[in-house]
Design a protein around this motif. Structure first.
Motif, PDB file in Angstrom:
ATOM      1  N   LEU A  66      28.869  25.233 -22.198  1.00 50.65           N
ATOM      2  CA  LEU A  66      28.922  23.956 -22.919  1.00 50.65           C
ATOM      3  C   LEU A  66      28.532  24.138 -24.373  1.00 50.65           C
ATOM      4  O   LEU A  66      27.904  25.139 -24.747  1.00 50.65           O
ATOM      5  N   PHE A  67      28.841  23.145 -25.210  1.00 50.20           N
ATOM      6  CA  PHE A  67      28.319  23.084 -26.574  1.00 50.20           C
ATOM      7  C   PHE A  67      28.080  21.625 -26.928  1.00 50.20           C
ATOM      8  O   PHE A  67      28.332  20.733 -26.121  1.00 50.20           O
ATOM      9  N   ALA A  71      25.253  16.755 -25.623  1.00 51.34           N
ATOM     10  CA  ALA A  71      25.968  16.893 -24.342  1.00 51.34           C
ATOM     11  C   ALA A  71      25.216  17.874 -23.439  1.00 51.34           C
ATOM     12  O   ALA A  71      25.065  17.634 -22.235  1.00 51.34           O
ATOM     13  N   TYR A  75      23.485  16.995 -19.749  1.00 52.56           N
ATOM     14  CA  TYR A  75      23.808  17.802 -18.571  1.00 52.56           C
ATOM     15  C   TYR A  75      22.533  18.352 -17.933  1.00 52.56           C
ATOM     16  O   TYR A  75      22.358  18.269 -16.712  1.00 52.56           O
TER      17      TYR A  75
ATOM     18  N   ALA B  95      30.033  16.866 -17.596  1.00 58.15           N
ATOM     19  CA  ALA B  95      29.466  17.601 -18.740  1.00 58.15           C
ATOM     20  C   ALA B  95      30.554  17.912 -19.765  1.00 58.15           C
ATOM     21  O   ALA B  95      30.329  17.827 -20.974  1.00 58.15           O
ATOM     22  N   VAL B  96      31.743  18.257 -19.291  1.00 57.16           N
ATOM     23  CA  VAL B  96      32.845  18.570 -20.208  1.00 57.16           C
ATOM     24  C   VAL B  96      33.304  17.295 -20.930  1.00 57.16           C
ATOM     25  O   VAL B  96      33.605  17.326 -22.127  1.00 57.16           O
ATOM     26  N   SER B  98      31.381  14.869 -21.638  1.00 60.84           N
ATOM     27  CA  SER B  98      30.278  14.648 -22.578  1.00 60.84           C
ATOM     28  C   SER B  98      30.418  15.526 -23.823  1.00 60.84           C
ATOM     29  O   SER B  98      30.222  15.058 -24.948  1.00 60.84           O
ATOM     30  N   VAL B  99      30.777  16.793 -23.630  1.00 59.79           N
ATOM     31  CA  VAL B  99      30.994  17.701 -24.766  1.00 59.79           C
ATOM     32  C   VAL B  99      32.029  17.104 -25.721  1.00 59.79           C
ATOM     33  O   VAL B  99      31.798  17.017 -26.934  1.00 59.79           O
TER      34      VAL B  99
END
Lengths: 220, 215
Positions: A66-67, A71, A75, B95-96, B98-99
């Motif tokens: 992730l980045f 975010a 997570y 999560a993706v 959210s990114v």
């Protein structure tokens, strides 16, 4: 037992330290992998694979890469909901909505002027770059207006999203830490009594003290 | 479900973001107009809904919220069973999402909003665009869209196979910019261009645009 998660980036980076603070609050084991930004490591193909904008931090655990620090923090809070600070991202939908509201306020209203000031007051001198006086003035004016709103809010509630410390407060730690140590930035916070009270409280948390220890702050 | 209200105007990009979400979720709502010219957003009672004095503000029964991206996330989770799924129950997929929501908020929007102001909003205000600013921000947006082009070459939508809030959040500024010289930045990148056509063609988005025609 799960392997430690990996965070890529130097601890002096505000966004990296946002993630570190969150991991420490949630008591999640992590490995910090440095990224040599003065050598342009963050712009090289190997790093761009995990962060296509060439910025720090990047994050990996056993199942995902992730980045974007906010975010990553969300997570981590969801995945490790039952350990460490359990209320960090709220335990009900209404709590979460309030936290998201102030996280967005941080990202959209607080972050732009404070980031500019952090760069101008804390990093530019260290990098021997000329400071932009007009930008400093404009950023201070914008940040002052935001902090007036915060001061009013923090007169009604102990922390931004309510009566407990949350991710919304945590997200402000990195930029504010630099500004509180910059001769020109401190007054914006100390002159507003509720903001000053709030800063004293959030910055004295063990998790944040550990993050500060991990850095070598630039001289201002 | 309480009475859902959006305080704002149909031309506000942030209000449009929330309305797009409500239409996707097929939720009834009332748009309560805010007279920006009269400075209504900087006074009570609006200030109590959003202390930053910006539109939109949102009410769902007793819940009051501001910040369009916090509002859309609340709606998407609270009404997960209604209309189009806009978030994912699986934590890794979420999560993706959210990114890419953060990417929209921190990489795309600063450049897109600035260009929207210079190239579209200034026209409403009978003001002239600052060409130096336009050039600077077109270059910034181009760099962001290069990353998007590579991303959308592997995925139909930003977060994966499905349309989510990560895509939706782009719609308001994208709509404005498509009516300006900045259109070329999207059109010249084939995957970005296809993605824009897809998300702008959604029925819920047409309903948001229809509200502007009523105004």
């Amino acid at each position: 037992m799960a392997a430690p998660v990996k965070v890529y980036g130097p601890p002096i980076s505000t966004a990296v330290s946002r993630v570190l603070a969150c991991l420490l609050e949630k008591e999640v084991d992590f490995q910090l992998r440095n990224v040599n930004m003065s050598r342009g490591e963050h712009k090289k193909p190997d790093f761009l694979k995990i962060q296509p904008f060439g910025q720090v931090p990047a994050f990996e655990d056993e199942s995902i890469s992730l980045f974007e620090s906010r975010a990553i923090s969300r997570y981590v809070c969801e995945k490790y909901a039952n350990q460490g600070n359990k209320g960090l991202y709220g335990t009900t939908p209404l709590e979460k909505a309030s936290i998201d509201q102030w996280l967005e306020a941080e990202g959209q209203s607080f972050n732009p002027p404070s980031s500019s000031l952090v760069f101008q007051l804390a990093f530019a001198p260290r990098m021997k770059l000329k400071q932009d006086e007009q930008l400093i003035r404009q950023s201070k004016d914008k940040l002052a207006k935001v902090l007036d709103i915060y001061d009013s809010r923090l007169g009604q509630t102990q922390f931004l999203a309510g009566e407990d410390f949350t991710l919304a407060d945590l997200s402000h730690l990195p930029n504010t830490q630099y500004l509180m140590n910059a001769t020109d930035g401190k007054e914006l916070f100390t002159s507003r009594s509720n903001v000053a009270r709030w800063w004293a409280e959030i910055s004295s948390r063990d998790s944040w003290k550990k993050v500060v220890d991990m850095r070598k702050p630039p001289s201002s | 479900m309480g009475v859902v209200k959006v305080h704002g105007i149909p031309l506000s990009t942030a209000a449009m973001r929330v309305m797009a979400c409500l239409y996707e979720k097929e939720l009834e709502f009332e748009l309560v107009p805010v007279d920006l010219r009269a400075g209504e957003h900087k006074k009570e009672p609006f200030i109590s809904l959003n202390p930053f004095g910006q539109v939109p503000a949102f009410e769902d029964g007793d819940l009051k919220l501001f910040e369009s991206r916090a509002i859309t996330q609340y709606i998407a989770h609270q009404y997960a069973g209604n209309g189009t799924p806009l978030v994912c129950p699986d934590p890794k997929k979420m999560a993706v999402v959210s990114v890419w929501m953060e990417v929209e908020g921190h990489q795309y929007d600063p450049a897109a909003s600035k260009l929207t102001y210079e190239l579209a909003i200034k026209k409403f205000l009978n003001a002239t665009a600052d060409n130096a600013v336009v050039e600077e921000y077109e270059a910034k947006l181009a760099k962001v869209l290069d990353v998007y082009e590579a991303r959308l070459a592997c995925c139909k939508y930003l977060a994966g196979d499905c349309f989510t809030l990560a895509d939706l959040h782009h719609l308001p500024t994208m709509q404005y910019l498509m009516g300006t010289q900045a259109k070329k930045l999207f059109d010249s990148r084939p995957h970005v261009s296809a993605w824009c056509a897809d998300i702008m063609g959604r029925p819920a988005w047409s309903k948001v645009l229809a509200m502007q025609n009523k105004a």
